[in-house]
Design a protein around this motif. Structure first.
Motif, PDB file in Angstrom:
ATOM      1  N   GLU A 293       0.831  -1.209   0.000  1.00 51.06           N
ATOM      2  CA  GLU A 293       0.000   0.000   0.000  1.00 51.06           C
ATOM      3  C   GLU A 293       0.865   1.259   0.000  1.00 51.06           C
ATOM      4  O   GLU A 293       0.630   2.185  -0.791  1.00 51.06           O
TER       5      GLU A 293
ATOM      6  N   ALA B  62       2.459   1.725  -3.411  1.00 54.12           N
ATOM      7  CA  ALA B  62       1.484   2.173  -4.414  1.00 54.12           C
ATOM      8  C   ALA B  62       1.119   3.638  -4.202  1.00 54.12           C
ATOM      9  O   ALA B  62       1.047   4.419  -5.156  1.00 54.12           O
ATOM     10  N   ARG B  63       0.891   4.013  -2.952  1.00 50.54           N
ATOM     11  CA  ARG B  63       0.559   5.417  -2.657  1.00 50.54           C
ATOM     12  C   ARG B  63       1.700   6.349  -3.079  1.00 50.54           C
ATOM     13  O   ARG B  63       1.473   7.395  -3.672  1.00 50.54           O
TER      14      ARG B  63
ATOM     15  N   LEU C  40      -7.193   3.408  -5.757  1.00 53.93           N
ATOM     16  CA  LEU C  40      -6.456   2.205  -5.380  1.00 53.93           C
ATOM     17  C   LEU C  40      -7.034   1.586  -4.110  1.00 53.93           C
ATOM     18  O   LEU C  40      -7.228   0.367  -4.030  1.00 53.93           O
ATOM     19  N   ARG C  41      -7.307   2.438  -3.112  1.00 53.67           N
ATOM     20  CA  ARG C  41      -7.890   1.949  -1.863  1.00 53.67           C
ATOM     21  C   ARG C  41      -9.250   1.301  -2.118  1.00 53.67           C
ATOM     22  O   ARG C  41      -9.555   0.220  -1.589  1.00 53.67           O
TER      23      ARG C  41
ATOM     24  N   ALA D 148      -8.794  -2.109  -3.731  1.00 56.95           N
ATOM     25  CA  ALA D 148      -8.301  -3.075  -2.740  1.00 56.95           C
ATOM     26  C   ALA D 148      -9.420  -3.489  -1.783  1.00 56.95           C
ATOM     27  O   ALA D 148      -9.586  -4.679  -1.486  1.00 56.95           O
TER      28      ALA D 148
ATOM     29  N   TRP E 225      -3.803  -3.034  -5.125  1.00 53.07           N
ATOM     30  CA  TRP E 225      -3.061  -1.806  -4.814  1.00 53.07           C
ATOM     31  C   TRP E 225      -2.138  -1.423  -5.973  1.00 53.07           C
ATOM     32  O   TRP E 225      -1.909  -0.248  -6.238  1.00 53.07           O
TER      33      TRP E 225
END
Length: 148
Positions: free
Chosen positions: A7, A10-11, A29-30, A33, A50
């Motif tokens: 995570e 990805a962030r 993305l969140r 997921a 993610w």
């Protein structure tokens, strides 16, 4: 990599990016997921969720993905859902269907992309084009019409 590390990666990779509605890309993305988890996905699929747009958006390289401390299955899912330039939708859908675990990730991605609240902030032409695009992909993947 742990899910928390995936995570965070990805962030960081998508930092500064926004979606078509101008929202921080990490929100998408969140949501994907969380959608994978809510649909019964396992940790490998959540990790792929993610990262699902990271290679396609050039946020992370294919080489990075290959070298990352991730399962082969997670890597394969990410690569399966990564659109390739000039690729027909039928070929893209076929690759997703042929890759174990990828359909669930793409289903969660399509569900969030087609969320009426997200589409409502777009201009009518863009909204109509995307609605048709997402419906066509759902049909190619054998998924029921979006209801969520």
């Amino acid at each position: 990599m742990t899910l928390a590390e995936v995570e965070a990666t990805a962030r960081a990779a998508h930092a500064g990016q926004t979606d078509k509605a101008g929202r921080p890309y990490a929100e998408h993305l969140r949501a994907v997921a969380e959608g994978v988890r809510a649909r019964g996905g396992d940790d490998e699929q959540v990790a792929a969720a993610w990262l699902h747009d990271s290679v396609e958006d050039d946020a992370l390289s294919a080489d990075w993905l290959e070298e990352a401390a991730l399962s082969r299955r997670t890597k394969d899912i990410v690569l399966a859902v990564t659109k390739r330039a000039g690729e027909p939708p039928e070929a893209y859908a076929g690759r997703i269907l042929a890759t174990p675990g990828a359909l669930l990730v793409k289903e969660a991605d399509l569900a969030h992309n087609a969320d009426p609240a997200r589409l409502a902030v777009l201009d009518e032409e863009t909204r109509a084009r995307l609605t048709e695009k997402y419906a066509r992909m759902r049909a190619l993947l054998g998924l029921a019409a979006a209801t969520d």
